[in-house]
Design an enzyme around this catalytic site. Structure first.
Site, PDB file in Angstrom:
ATOM      1  N   GLY A 116     -22.144 -27.607 -36.042  1.00  0.00           N
ATOM      2  CA  GLY A 116     -23.085 -26.483 -36.118  1.00  0.00           C
ATOM      3  C   GLY A 116     -23.220 -25.983 -37.551  1.00  0.00           C
ATOM      4  N   GLY A 134     -26.186 -23.904 -38.818  1.00  0.00           N
ATOM      5  CA  GLY A 134     -26.465 -22.639 -38.143  1.00  0.00           C
ATOM      6  C   GLY A 134     -26.127 -21.421 -38.989  1.00  0.00           C
ATOM      7  N   GLN A 135     -26.261 -20.248 -38.369  1.00  0.00           N
ATOM      8  CA  GLN A 135     -26.082 -18.985 -39.097  1.00  0.00           C
ATOM      9  C   GLN A 135     -24.685 -18.874 -39.713  1.00  0.00           C
ATOM     10  OE1 GLN A 135     -25.911 -15.396 -36.743  1.00  0.00           O
ATOM     11  NE2 GLN A 135     -26.489 -14.084 -38.448  1.00  0.00           N
ATOM     12  N   ASP A 142     -24.372 -35.131 -32.728  1.00  0.00           N
ATOM     13  CA  ASP A 142     -24.621 -34.379 -31.505  1.00  0.00           C
ATOM     14  C   ASP A 142     -23.272 -34.218 -30.804  1.00  0.00           C
ATOM     15  OD1 ASP A 142     -25.217 -33.531 -28.973  1.00  0.00           O
ATOM     16  OD2 ASP A 142     -26.727 -35.065 -28.562  1.00  0.00           O
ATOM     17  N   TYR A 152     -24.973 -18.218 -21.138  1.00  0.00           N
ATOM     18  CA  TYR A 152     -24.198 -18.242 -22.384  1.00  0.00           C
ATOM     19  C   TYR A 152     -22.821 -17.606 -22.173  1.00  0.00           C
ATOM     20  CZ  TYR A 152     -23.095 -16.983 -27.275  1.00  0.00           C
ATOM     21  OH  TYR A 152     -22.498 -16.816 -28.500  1.00  0.00           O
ATOM     22  N   LYS A 164     -18.985 -19.119 -22.325  1.00  0.00           N
ATOM     23  CA  LYS A 164     -17.947 -18.566 -23.214  1.00  0.00           C
ATOM     24  C   LYS A 164     -16.673 -18.223 -22.434  1.00  0.00           C
ATOM     25  CE  LYS A 164     -19.941 -18.815 -27.273  1.00  0.00           C
ATOM     26  NZ  LYS A 164     -19.462 -19.812 -28.255  1.00  0.00           N
ATOM     27  N   ILE A 207     -23.795 -11.110 -35.342  1.00  0.00           N
ATOM     28  CA  ILE A 207     -23.489 -11.365 -36.755  1.00  0.00           C
ATOM     29  C   ILE A 207     -24.766 -11.164 -37.582  1.00  0.00           C
ATOM     30  CG2 ILE A 207     -22.622 -13.034 -38.453  1.00  0.00           C
ATOM     31  CD1 ILE A 207     -20.478 -12.191 -36.413  1.00  0.00           C
TER      32      ILE A 207
HETATM   33  N1  SER Z   1     -25.124 -13.010 -31.191  1.00  0.00           N
HETATM   34  C1  SER Z   1     -24.956 -13.736 -29.974  1.00  0.00           C
HETATM   35  C2  SER Z   1     -26.160 -13.668 -29.124  1.00  0.00           C
HETATM   36  O1  SER Z   1     -26.869 -12.711 -29.227  1.00  0.00           O
HETATM   37  C3  SER Z   1     -23.777 -13.168 -29.207  1.00  0.00           C
HETATM   38  O2  SER Z   1     -22.743 -14.053 -29.248  1.00  0.00           O
HETATM   39  O3  SER Z   1     -26.373 -14.531 -28.333  1.00  0.00           O
END
Ligand code: SER
Length: 317
Positions: free
Chosen positions: A7, A10-11, A51, A141, A145, A171
């Site tokens: 990743g 990513g951010q 991937d 999601y 987790k 974040i």
């Molecule tokens: N920043 C993430 C989201 O909004 C939370 O883990 O999905």
């Protein structure tokens, strides 16, 4: 130390890779991405297209590069996951399983994996959400987790794999925008302010969520990974930076960008935001490995605006 970051485009990955390369040497940090092309900054060291749902490919990379530590950041975030729950399950669960399994088989020493405030749900206490509490999320999601946390604990208990993780709040960062999260408004709003455009926020003004500025996110990640294993009571820790409402954030920006206009049009992401905590109790992280964030709301806003103004001047957006 030979490190793999999944990743990496990513951010969080795009900034974590650079910090790790600074610390451990550029050639020792292999960055992996899948969909997005790497930014020029990631070209400071090895970059591979990978991937994480392809276990054979992951095994080959870990073996060939003699990887000792993995930061597994590749994931589908909350809002994107509600649009495509099957993809969220596949990427988040198969990806993590493959990373843990390959780590076990090839003897990787340590794994970092980000969990999220999304593990909590409507039945969880919303204020000062404890480390140990009800984990009953309503998003795909969040489900990945919670299952992921259990899987990490399983690999630690059963195989002694040193997996460590943090339940990150939203974040906020100026380098790479997040994609597909519920907390994305707290980043988008800055881009609009700096462009001199009004912003339409997709949650109500009174929506309060826990957030963290990127320098604190990087500090928490590195500090946890360096922590004395004997001091860790948990595999996955609550952490937080600053909790504020969407309106408080808008006002803090308006102090520095007069005339900046924000309107509120809640969409499907409001229900996700409403299911998450407002404030987080991160005492366990503070006690066990000395966690302490550096940024409050004004300091974060000041720094974000300054960084984005510089990028705007350079024509980067
Ligand atoms: N920043 C993430 C989201 O909004 C939370 O883990 O999905």
């Amino acid at each position: 130390m030979r490190i793999l970051v999944t990743g990496a485009t990513g951010q969080i990955g795009s900034e974590l890779v650079l910090v790790l390369r600074e610390k451990f040497g550029a050639e020792n940090v292999v960055a992996c991405g899948h969909k997005r092309p790497p930014s020029p900054k990631l070209a400071s060291g090895p970059f591979l297209s990978l991937d994480v749902t392809d276990k054979t490919a992951l095994e080959r990379v870990v073996g060939e590069h003699k990887i000792e530590v993995i930061y597994h950041l590749a994931a589908i975030l909350s809002a994107a996951g509600e649009k495509n729950p099957g993809l969220a399950w596949k990427v988040n669960m198969e990806g993590l399983y493959n990373v843990l399994e390959v780590s076990r088989v090839l003897g990787v020493k340590k794994v970092f994996w980000p969990s999220s405030i999304a593990v909590f749900g409507p039945k969880t206490p919303k204020e000062n959400t404890p480390q140990e509490t009800i984990l009953s999320p309503t998003t795909m999601y969040g489900i990945t987790k919670v299952a992921g946390e259990l899987l990490c604990e399983y690999y630690y208990r059963r195989y002694g794999l040193d997996v460590r993780g943090l339940r990150f709040p939203g974040i906020i960062s100026s380098e790479t925008p997040p994609g597909g999260g519920t907390t994305d408004y707290a980043v988008e709003i800055f881009y609009h302010a700096v462009r001199g455009e009004p912003y339409t926020c997709f949650v109500r003004p009174d929506t309060v969520l826990p957030m963290m500025y990127m320098p604190d996110c990087l500090k928490a990640t590195l500090n946890l990974m360096e922590a004395d294993p004997a001091k860790l009571r948990y595999r996955i820790y609550n952490v937080t930076g600053i909790s504020f409402s969407a309106e408080e954030l808008a006002r803090e920006i308006q102090k520095r960008v007069p005339g900046f206009k924000v309107e509120y049009k809640p969409d499907f992401r409001q229900a996700i935001a409403d299911s998450w905590p407002r404030t987080i109790d991160d005492r366990a992280a503070r006690e066990d490995w000395g966690w302490k964030p550096d940024y409050d709301l004004p300091r974060m806003v000041e720094d974000m605006l300054c960084a984005l103004k510089k990028k705007r001047e350079k024509g980067e957006f």
